[in-house]
Design an enzyme around this catalytic site. Structure first.
Site, PDB file in Angstrom:
ATOM      1  N   ARG A 135       0.822  -1.205   0.000  1.00 30.43           N
ATOM      2  CA  ARG A 135       0.000   0.000   0.000  1.00 30.43           C
ATOM      3  C   ARG A 135       0.864   1.268   0.000  1.00 30.43           C
ATOM      4  NH1 ARG A 135      -4.005  -0.031  -2.170  1.00 30.43           N
ATOM      5  NH2 ARG A 135      -4.936   1.671  -1.004  1.00 30.43           N
ATOM      6  N   ILE A 136       1.805   1.347   0.936  1.00 33.57           N
ATOM      7  CA  ILE A 136       2.647   2.544   1.020  1.00 33.57           C
ATOM      8  C   ILE A 136       3.621   2.609  -0.150  1.00 33.57           C
ATOM      9  CG2 ILE A 136       4.329   3.799   2.414  1.00 33.57           C
ATOM     10  CD1 ILE A 136       1.452   3.800   3.504  1.00 33.57           C
ATOM     11  N   SER A 286       5.480   6.433  12.279  1.00 37.64           N
ATOM     12  CA  SER A 286       4.237   5.816  11.820  1.00 37.64           C
ATOM     13  C   SER A 286       3.272   6.874  11.314  1.00 37.64           C
ATOM     14  CB  SER A 286       3.576   5.038  12.958  1.00 37.64           C
ATOM     15  OG  SER A 286       3.038   5.933  13.915  1.00 37.64           O
ATOM     16  N   CYS A 287       2.201   6.425  10.659  1.00 36.86           N
ATOM     17  CA  CYS A 287       1.188   7.358  10.168  1.00 36.86           C
ATOM     18  C   CYS A 287       0.548   8.120  11.323  1.00 36.86           C
ATOM     19  CB  CYS A 287       0.127   6.614   9.369  1.00 36.86           C
ATOM     20  SG  CYS A 287      -0.698   5.269  10.260  1.00 36.86           S
ATOM     21  N   THR A 288       0.269   7.422  12.425  1.00 32.70           N
ATOM     22  CA  THR A 288      -0.383   8.071  13.563  1.00 32.70           C
ATOM     23  C   THR A 288       0.565   9.049  14.248  1.00 32.70           C
ATOM     24  OG1 THR A 288      -1.810   6.139  13.901  1.00 32.70           O
ATOM     25  CG2 THR A 288      -1.586   7.688  15.743  1.00 32.70           C
ATOM     26  N   THR A 317      -5.846  -2.851   8.401  1.00 32.64           N
ATOM     27  CA  THR A 317      -4.651  -2.938   7.565  1.00 32.64           C
ATOM     28  C   THR A 317      -4.472  -4.360   7.074  1.00 32.64           C
ATOM     29  OG1 THR A 317      -3.134  -3.473   9.382  1.00 32.64           O
ATOM     30  CG2 THR A 317      -3.555  -1.127   8.955  1.00 32.64           C
ATOM     31  N   ARG A 332      -6.387  -9.751  16.521  1.00 25.64           N
ATOM     32  CA  ARG A 332      -6.249  -9.425  15.101  1.00 25.64           C
ATOM     33  C   ARG A 332      -6.618 -10.594  14.196  1.00 25.64           C
ATOM     34  NH1 ARG A 332      -1.420  -5.100  13.958  1.00 25.64           N
ATOM     35  NH2 ARG A 332      -1.690  -3.839  15.833  1.00 25.64           N
ATOM     36  N   GLY A 346       1.841   2.098  19.444  1.00 26.85           N
ATOM     37  CA  GLY A 346       3.011   2.703  20.071  1.00 26.85           C
ATOM     38  C   GLY A 346       3.167   4.167  19.720  1.00 26.85           C
ATOM     39  N   ASN A 451      -4.205   7.709   6.566  1.00 30.71           N
ATOM     40  CA  ASN A 451      -3.079   6.929   7.077  1.00 30.71           C
ATOM     41  C   ASN A 451      -2.241   6.301   5.969  1.00 30.71           C
ATOM     42  OD1 ASN A 451      -5.865   5.428   7.583  1.00 30.71           O
ATOM     43  ND2 ASN A 451      -4.403   3.864   6.916  1.00 30.71           N
TER      44      ASN A 451
END
Length: 484
Positions: A135-136, A286-288, A317, A332, A346, A451
């Site tokens: 994806r990224i 990270s995105c967050t 994800t 998950r 995190g 994200n």
């Protein structure tokens, strides 16, 4: 003439003005390495309606309206004075010119004196390799191709993947060309099966099949001193990522996930000034972490943060299962498309790597939800100084418009806006002003973020910093540090 006819005639006149802008925007970018924008919104490769929409969006976000005539006049003036490689905000130049008494070319020569006679020293460009094409990785490829700038900036040279069987090359190209969330690729995509290459808008991308990051000779493909962007997430510490440096032709490594141990976690706009030529391995966090850190920095500078909790409502994800099945992680294994799943994050602790002053002050958790993209961070903060909803919203709105982190922090007020409205957002995070809750020193903020795409734009900015290919942003004098 009827009102209908008058409106149509006015629209056609606006289209004609936008049509006249396109050759100037293209020539400045192609010939001079000048990236033009309108209050941070890139103008390169936009259609006529795209340019008109960009002008509308600027006004909707709270900026002063920029008449199309002013944009066109500034673009014509820039062609005349011919600045060197730079990122020029046409709206800010128009504002400055409106306040001056000078002729346009004289104003631009004064305002852009540092880059006016600058030589195009971008050289042959910096080679970039994407290790992984998920994806990224594919979004990074789209952005890199769009930023090609005649091959004198960052140059996407190769992707490294594990071979997925017959037809692998065609399938990889198809995934680049079509995306269920972000739509079709803006341009053409084809394959050269004999050379094992994907060709996208004239950029030849070598597809290298490998399982070992330390065993590739990139120089065999004409790639030298490359930055390898590891977006697999398989290795997150210096020991694991240093395998890339053992491959011939690799100079540096950038991880698109939180780095472990002593690795620098870079949030562009916050601590990118700590990057040095000696840093051979870096993390883009990270995105967050990218979404919340700029907002937290702005709040901490204005009000002080005593403590806080970050709850992320995060799209599912690829790490999760589509239907219930075994998964080594807690919860998950349950179906991502049918459940909300409580999990850990995190990101709150990772903020401290970019903002040490917040170390030990934040906790965090996450809820994965059945949406494919765009997440929401809820910041529940205790401030050191009391404020009100109106005051803090006004402050964050001004941060989004005028501060040095305006490309990271967005701001919106709409009673109808929902998550899909932020697909493709280039901001790291966007504050939802109508959702703000404030009582004395207790503040709750809602921050939207794409994200995938928003994070990818931050990764690109880190890459540009590492390769020293990010154009100088002008006009500098209009970037101000704000106080609440």
């Amino acid at each position: 003439m009827s009102t209908y006819d008058e409106n149509r005639a006015a629209w056609v006149a606006r289209e004609q003005l936008a049509e006249r802008m396109i050759p100037h925007i293209g020539a400045l970018y192609r010939d001079r390495g000048v990236v033009t924008s309108l209050q941070g919104h890139r103008l390169i490769n936009l259609s006529v309606t795209g340019l008109l929409e960009a002008h509308e969006r600027v006004a909707q976000l709270g900026h002063a309206e920029v008449p199309l005539e002013s944009t066109l006049r500034i673009l014509e003036g820039l062609r005349a004075v011919a600045p060197g490689p730079s990122a020029l905000d046409v709206a800010r130049l128009a504002e400055g010119f409106a306040e001056s008494d000078a002729e346009l070319e004289d104003f631009l020569r004064t305002e852009l004196a540092d880059v006016l006679d600058a030589a195009d020293n971008r050289g042959a460009g910096e080679d970039v390799v994407l290790y992984g094409f998920g994806r990224i990785g594919r979004l990074l490829a789209r952005i890199l191709i769009g930023h090609a700038s005649g091959g004198r900036g960052m140059r996407l040279r190769a992707i490294v993947v594990r071979k997925g069987g017959d037809g692998d090359l065609i399938k990889r190209a198809s995934l680049l060309q079509r995306d269920s969330v972000h739509g079709p690729f803006a341009g053409t995509v084809s394959v050269d099966e004999q050379a094992q290459q994907i060709i996208a808008n004239g950029t030849r991308i070598q597809v290298i099949y490998a399982d070992d990051p330390a065993s590739i000779d990139y120089t065999a493909y004409g790639i030298r001193d490359a930055i390898v962007v590891d977006n697999t997430g398989k290795w997150r510490d210096e020991e694991g990522l240093s395998q890339h440096l053992r491959s011939t032709g690799v100079a540096r490594v950038l991880l698109t996930a939180p780095g472990k141990g002593a690795l620098k976690n870079i949030v562009y706009g916050i601590n990118d000034d700590t990057i040095t030529p000696q840093d051979r391995i870096l993390s883009a966090a990270s995105c967050t972490t990218n979404a919340i850190t700029p907002v937290l920095k702005a709040l901490d500078e204005a009000y002080g943060i005593q403590r806080g909790h970050v709850e992320t409502v995060h799209s599912f994800t690829n790490d999760q299962n589509l239907i219930d099945n075994f998964h080594r992680g807690d919860r998950r294994g349950r179906s991502a498309v049918l459940n909300m799943v409580i999990t850990e994050t995190g990101a709150a602790k990772a903020v401290a790597k970019a903002l040490p002053e917040l170390a030990g002050k934040l906790t965090g958790s996450s809820i994965r939800v059945p949406t494919p993209d765009v997440s929401l961070a809820v910041l529940n903060l205790t401030l050191q100084r009391a404020t009100t909803k109106d005051e803090v919203n006004d402050y964050l709105r001004r941060v989004s418009l005028h501060s040095k982190i305006r490309r990271q922090v967005g701001y919106v007020e709409s009673p109808e806006i929902v998550s899909t409205d932020f697909v493709g957002s280039t901001h790291a995070g966007v504050v939802d002003g109508l959702a703000t809750i404030c009582d004395d020193v207790n503040l709750i903020l809602y921050v939207w973020y794409d994200n995938e795409y928003g994070y990818s734009t931050q990764v690109i900015r880190v890459l540009e910093k590492m390769s020293d290919t990010h154009p100088v942003v002008y006009p500098l004098r209009r970037e101000v540090t704000l106080q609440a």
